[in-house]
Design an enzyme around this catalytic site. Structure first.
Site, mmCIF file in Angstrom:
data_model
loop_
_atom_site.group_PDB
_atom_site.id
_atom_site.type_symbol
_atom_site.label_atom_id
_atom_site.label_comp_id
_atom_site.label_asym_id
_atom_site.label_seq_id
_atom_site.Cartn_x
_atom_site.Cartn_y
_atom_site.Cartn_z
ATOM 1 N N HIS A 111 -5.530 4.537 -10.406
ATOM 2 C CA HIS A 111 -6.828 4.324 -11.063
ATOM 3 C C HIS A 111 -7.942 4.995 -10.292
ATOM 4 O O HIS A 111 -7.826 5.262 -9.089
ATOM 5 C CB HIS A 111 -7.110 2.819 -11.171
ATOM 6 C CG HIS A 111 -6.881 2.076 -9.881
ATOM 7 N ND1 HIS A 111 -7.863 1.897 -8.926
ATOM 8 C CD2 HIS A 111 -5.755 1.491 -9.370
ATOM 9 C CE1 HIS A 111 -7.363 1.224 -7.900
ATOM 10 N NE2 HIS A 111 -6.092 0.967 -8.137
ATOM 11 N N GLU A 133 0.857 3.768 -1.789
ATOM 12 C CA GLU A 133 -0.438 4.102 -2.378
ATOM 13 C C GLU A 133 -1.352 4.759 -1.341
ATOM 14 O O GLU A 133 -1.345 4.387 -0.173
ATOM 15 C CB GLU A 133 -1.099 2.821 -2.904
ATOM 16 C CG GLU A 133 -2.473 3.003 -3.514
ATOM 17 C CD GLU A 133 -3.048 1.677 -4.014
ATOM 18 O OE1 GLU A 133 -3.950 1.726 -4.870
ATOM 19 O OE2 GLU A 133 -2.604 0.604 -3.549
ATOM 20 N N GLU A 186 -1.081 5.487 -6.799
ATOM 21 C CA GLU A 186 -0.059 4.510 -6.416
ATOM 22 C C GLU A 186 1.083 4.538 -7.414
ATOM 23 O O GLU A 186 0.886 4.739 -8.610
ATOM 24 C CB GLU A 186 -0.650 3.103 -6.323
ATOM 25 C CG GLU A 186 -1.247 2.551 -7.590
ATOM 26 C CD GLU A 186 -1.827 1.157 -7.411
ATOM 27 O OE1 GLU A 186 -1.265 0.365 -6.635
ATOM 28 O OE2 GLU A 186 -2.861 0.868 -8.049
ATOM 29 N N HIS A 235 -11.387 -0.764 -10.048
ATOM 30 C CA HIS A 235 -10.880 -0.047 -11.217
ATOM 31 C C HIS A 235 -12.085 0.502 -11.977
ATOM 32 O O HIS A 235 -12.779 -0.238 -12.676
ATOM 33 C CB HIS A 235 -10.055 -0.972 -12.123
ATOM 34 C CG HIS A 235 -8.773 -1.428 -11.498
ATOM 35 N ND1 HIS A 235 -8.024 -2.477 -11.987
ATOM 36 C CD2 HIS A 235 -8.105 -0.985 -10.411
ATOM 37 C CE1 HIS A 235 -6.958 -2.656 -11.234
ATOM 38 N NE2 HIS A 235 -6.989 -1.762 -10.271
ATOM 39 N N ASP A 268 -0.420 -4.597 0.562
ATOM 40 C CA ASP A 268 -1.474 -3.865 -0.146
ATOM 41 C C ASP A 268 -2.820 -4.511 0.215
ATOM 42 O O ASP A 268 -3.091 -5.649 -0.170
ATOM 43 C CB ASP A 268 -1.229 -3.951 -1.656
ATOM 44 C CG ASP A 268 -2.182 -3.088 -2.473
ATOM 45 O OD1 ASP A 268 -3.087 -2.473 -1.882
ATOM 46 O OD2 ASP A 268 -2.016 -3.042 -3.716
ATOM 47 N N ASP A 326 -8.133 1.872 -0.927
ATOM 48 C CA ASP A 326 -7.048 1.110 -1.545
ATOM 49 C C ASP A 326 -5.750 1.798 -1.140
ATOM 50 O O ASP A 326 -5.474 2.913 -1.579
ATOM 51 C CB ASP A 326 -7.231 1.106 -3.068
ATOM 52 C CG ASP A 326 -6.235 0.200 -3.774
ATOM 53 O OD1 ASP A 326 -5.398 -0.421 -3.093
ATOM 54 O OD2 ASP A 326 -6.298 0.112 -5.018
#
Length: 486
Positions: free
Chosen positions: A339, A467, A372, A347, A259, A270
């Protein structure tokens, strides 16, 4: 004028006689007298004389026709190609006419114009994405129509001029995100090519981060890594990256979540995937990948976040995985979520659950989300465990007075190099910081820096993660980090 017309008539009759003589001799020999008469004719043609009735122009046309006929009647002696007979123009001559002229410089020299050469990525990747796409237009992600909401289709958005105008206003933001996404795609392709059992986790992370820094063309807070490389193994689901001195080695039976993030001007990608070498984990990975794609498919403008979580849970729990003779239902990890993402803020406030329940808040235009999902063979819940490596400055923190000079100095380093983006202890070491643990704890106690310890399910369980980052564009949904791999 009468004398001149009479001369022209005599010349024409003489040329006709000469022509007959040439034809009688095979059409090959042209005597000197004919040449002299032609020269005489040329001199008269060049002499400025007033003409009445166009007599001179007419005689010139007749002479040119006779010369052309003489050339046409010449036989092919083997030295002249057949293509040269008609019209006096040869195929070779035609090619010469088509030949492009060379450009010349101011001094008369020849200027060679070189065509631009498209750069190709190296292996390992080292060329910045900005150099691979010098036009500044970066590849788009997967564009998908927004889903219908309450029975109302969103197809009208694609052609609505108002929505298109809104997108044009935000094109720079979209382009920054696409550049970061292309860097992510190329780096993860590189990682997928070299990662194998026997490598140290710290070496995997540093090779990945070195490539990311080069491709994103790291430049202070304008471009760089968005957060530390997560490489959580087995029961550890998230927020693990090795600190210096950690010699953990990747094994054949491990399930590793990679990640990592990139950013341009704070616009964050992300994106994560899972690596497993033993095929017995295939169903675990398939369940989580399917669940993530379900979340992406269900997401869209005006969609309720809780509805996305419910659909994700249904899909993930439909899978089972057999490990060592025992069958496990794949469970979504209920206290891990997707998120929203904001500029320099991983976030941004909204959470996308992966189980039913949760917020009834809706997604809105021009929001960015990380969709994700995490699946587990354990309890489906994680807790803090192991040594902390991830840290991040609180986004909304104001000025806080600090008593320790060392803490003030460390905060200055963090503000300069990371701002409100996440960082890890390895990155502080890389900047030359030493003996900073007490100062880091002081910043944490003051509420300025938030530690993020690894998140783990029960030991002996296995977890997986997939994700993607998506953009809620006014006309459509763009899965900007989508690639050929997943």
């Amino acid at each position: 004028m009468a004398d001149q017309a009479e001369d022209v008539t005599v010349l024409e009759e003489s040329l006709k006689a000469d022509e007959n003589e040439i034809l009688a001799n095979g059409g090959v020999v042209e005597n000197e007298e004919v040449k002299k008469k032609k020269k005489k004719k040329k001199k008269k043609k060049d002499k400025p004389v007033e003409s009445q009735g166009g007599g001179e122009d007419e005689s010139q046309d007749i002479t040119e026709q006779l010369e052309k006929q003489t050339l046409d009647d010449k036989p092919n002696d083997g030295n002249v190609p057949d293509g040269e007979k008609e019209g006096g123009d040869t195929e070779v001559a035609k090619k010469k006419k088509k030949k492009k002229k060379k450009k010349t410089g101011a001094g008369g020299g020849v200027v060679v114009v070189a065509e631009p050469v498209q750069k190709q990525q190296t292996d390992p990747p080292t060329i910045p994405i900005s150099e691979l796409f010098p036009s500044g237009d970066f590849p788009k992600g997967e564009e998908v129509e927004h889903p219908a909401v309450d029975g109302r289709t969103a197809a009208w958005r694609i052609t609505a001029e108002e929505k298109r105008a809104m997108e044009r206003m935000n094109e720079d933001v979209y382009n920054d995100l696409r550049q970061a996404a292309e860097a992510h795609r190329q780096v993860r392709k590189y990682v997928q090519g070299f990662i194998k059992p026997g490598l140290k986790m710290i070496d995997i992370c540093e090779r990945l981060e070195t490539a990311s820094r080069k491709l994103i063309n790291e430049n202070g807070m304008e471009a760089g890594l968005a957060f530390p490389t997560g490489c959580s193994i087995n029961h550890c689901a998230a927020h693990y990256t090795p600190n210096n001195g950690d010699n953990t080695v990747l094994k054949y039976d491990d399930v590793c979540k990679i990640d990592f993030g990139t950013h341009i001007n704070g616009r964050i990608i992300d994106c994560a995937f899972t690596v497993a070498f033993n095929p017995k984990y295939d169903n675990l990975l398939a369940a989580v990948k399917d669940a993530t794609n379900t979340g992406i498919r269900e997401a869209g403008i005006d969609v309720r976040l809780c509805d996305i979580g419910e659909r994700i849970q249904e899909v993930m729990e439909s899978y089972e995985v057999e490990l060592n003779g025992k069958t496990y239902q794949v469970k979504p990890i209920r206290n891990l979520n997707g998120h929203s993402i904001g500029p320099y803020r991983i976030h941004a406030g909204k959470t996308v659950p992966i189980v039913k329940g949760g917020e009834q808040t809706r997604m809105e235009e021009n929001e960015f989300f990380a969709i994700e999902t995490f699946g587990s063979t354990g309890k489906g819940s994680v807790h803090d465990d192991m040594e902390t490596s991830h840290y991040m400055k609180n986004f909304d923190v104001g000025h806080v007075p600090l008593r320790l000079a060392r803490a003030k100095g460390l905060l200055g380093t963090i503000n300069k190099h990371f701002g409100t983006l996440a960082f890890c202890r390895r990155w502080l070491d890389r900047l030359g910081e030493t003996k900073y643990l007490m100062a880091l704890k002081s910043l944490g106690d003051a509420g300025i820096i938030q530690p993020y310890p690894p998140l783990c399910d029960v030991r002996g369980s296995y977890t997986a993660q997939y994700e993607h980052t998506i953009m809620m564009r006014p006309t459509c949904k763009e899965v900007v980090s989508r690639g050929d791999d997943y």
